[in-house]
Design an enzyme around this catalytic site. Structure first.
Site, PDB file in Angstrom:
ATOM      1  N   ARG A 113       0.845  -1.192   0.000  1.00 42.50           N
ATOM      2  CA  ARG A 113       0.000   0.000   0.000  1.00 42.50           C
ATOM      3  C   ARG A 113       0.886   1.249   0.000  1.00 42.50           C
ATOM      4  NH1 ARG A 113      -2.062  -3.508   4.048  1.00 42.50           N
ATOM      5  NH2 ARG A 113      -4.183  -4.285   3.630  1.00 42.50           N
ATOM      6  N   LYS A 137      -1.639  -2.409   8.055  1.00 38.60           N
ATOM      7  CA  LYS A 137      -2.709  -1.856   8.866  1.00 38.60           C
ATOM      8  C   LYS A 137      -2.668  -2.442  10.269  1.00 38.60           C
ATOM      9  CE  LYS A 137      -6.020  -0.721   5.207  1.00 38.60           C
ATOM     10  NZ  LYS A 137      -7.394  -0.942   4.683  1.00 38.60           N
ATOM     11  N   HIS A 181      -2.736   2.464  -5.735  1.00 34.41           N
ATOM     12  CA  HIS A 181      -3.536   1.273  -5.441  1.00 34.41           C
ATOM     13  C   HIS A 181      -3.826   0.467  -6.707  1.00 34.41           C
ATOM     14  CE1 HIS A 181      -5.128  -0.280  -1.701  1.00 34.41           C
ATOM     15  NE2 HIS A 181      -6.153  -0.785  -2.346  1.00 34.41           N
ATOM     16  N   ARG A 191      -1.178  -1.992  -6.920  1.00 33.98           N
ATOM     17  CA  ARG A 191      -1.430  -3.078  -5.954  1.00 33.98           C
ATOM     18  C   ARG A 191      -2.399  -4.081  -6.569  1.00 33.98           C
ATOM     19  NH1 ARG A 191      -1.540  -4.459  -0.401  1.00 33.98           N
ATOM     20  NH2 ARG A 191      -3.591  -4.926   0.487  1.00 33.98           N
ATOM     21  N   HIS A 214      -4.125  -8.815   3.701  1.00 27.76           N
ATOM     22  CA  HIS A 214      -5.567  -8.736   3.951  1.00 27.76           C
ATOM     23  C   HIS A 214      -5.915  -9.468   5.244  1.00 27.76           C
ATOM     24  CE1 HIS A 214      -6.720  -7.972  -0.542  1.00 27.76           C
ATOM     25  NE2 HIS A 214      -6.471  -6.858   0.113  1.00 27.76           N
ATOM     26  N   TYR A 267     -10.429 -10.339  -6.599  1.00 24.90           N
ATOM     27  CA  TYR A 267      -9.552 -10.461  -7.767  1.00 24.90           C
ATOM     28  C   TYR A 267      -9.926 -11.652  -8.642  1.00 24.90           C
ATOM     29  CZ  TYR A 267      -6.777  -7.017  -5.329  1.00 24.90           C
ATOM     30  OH  TYR A 267      -6.375  -5.867  -4.698  1.00 24.90           O
TER      31      TYR A 267
END
Length: 294
Positions: free
Chosen positions: A146, A170, A240, A243, A266, A275
């Site tokens: 990211r 994150k 992004h 990504r 994730h 995806y």
């Protein structure tokens, strides 16, 4: 006061990023201002109908379903916190449903286009800024990190012996991402070039500005937009997108979905499964072009 206390909780207990906390703060202040202007109410005496009025007002102002969904999610978290802290007796969000958001497939750049961009040395200047720009694109497309993660990477986060890079994702979750051989060579060349630049304040951050300071979000956006314009006419040209391109390339080459999930950082497989829709669409396109009965 209650909003400030909640934001402190998100920072210290939930370990949310500054960007996420700022989004929560913006949403809550907007909601508080709406209550004051329309009902002269404090957040602790809100009822379900007041929240619904807020949503209607957002719709009237043509706010997107995605943005409204995010604001509702913010309010849900806020009132759950107030309930735990006994600041409210009833949660006004229990009967609130977010508007349906149409599913959008991730926007990505085809692998062949990215190869044509990155493999053509003429696209990049010989000096530090040109090689730095190339490094930004190579890392985003080669690791799927990211934007916020890329900006935090330090030089010592790269392990050349193991061929890996460490990123902080994150909620401060660290993950290790492997680097392919060509990217390792390019990183070594970039760091050698960076070390001989006459920067007054040499930053240990991997990606830096032309003056040696740590890179910032707008710089990365400008770099990505500038170079993707050379190979793509699509409207969205953000970090992004690279990504998404990383994930789509892996999936199209047969990578396991769980492995892609770990590489992307994730929290759940559901976020990665989006995806597969792109992969199915690609298979449909190939089928239509190649099958005699299609």
């Amino acid at each position: 006061m209650l909003i400030s206390s909640f934001l402190t909780y998100l920072q210290n207990e939930k370990r949310y990023s500054p960007h996420t906390i700022q989004s929560y703060k913006t949403d809550l202040i907007q909601f508080k201002d709406f209550l004051q202007a329309n009902f002269e109410l404090e957040v602790t005496v809100v009822q379900t109908q007041h929240v619904r009025s807020f949503i209607v007002d957002l719709l009237d102002h043509k706010i997107s379903e995605n943005a409204i969904g995010r604001k509702i999610s913010t309010l849900r978290s806020f009132y759950k916190h107030l309930l735990r802290e006994k600041e409210v007796k009833v949660n006004p969000m229990l009967l609130i449903k977010a508007p349906k958001v149409p599913k959008r497939l991730p926007v990505f750049i085809e692998e062949v286009k990215m190869d044509s961009l990155l493999d053509n040395a003429e696209n990049f200047e010989d000096g530090f800024s040109g090689q730095r720009d190339k490094m930004v694109l190579e890392l985003l497309f080669g690791t799927g990190v990211r934007l916020a993660e890329l900006l935090q990477v330090k030089e010592n986060d790269i392990d050349f012996y193991e061929g890996t890079i460490k990123v902080l994702g994150k909620r401060n979750k660290e993950r290790i991402i492997p680097l392919h051989g060509e990217l390792i060579k390019q990183l070594k060349a970039y760091l050698a070039l960076k070390s001989i630049e006459n920067f007054n304040n040499k930053s240990t951050t991997l990606i830096v500005t032309n003056t040696g300071a740590s890179a910032y979000p707008k710089l990365i956006y400008r770099i990505v937009n500038r170079y993707l314009t050379l190979i793509s006419t699509q409207d969205k040209k953000s970090p992004h997108v690279l990504r998404h391109s990383f994930a789509s390339s892996l999936l199209n080459r047969g990578a396991d979905l769980n492995a892609i999930k770990e590489l992307l950082g994730h929290a759940s497989l559901a976020a990665t499964q989006v995806y597969t829709h792109n992969s199915v669409e690609r298979l449909k396109s190939i089928y239509k072009q190649a099958h005699p009965k299609a």
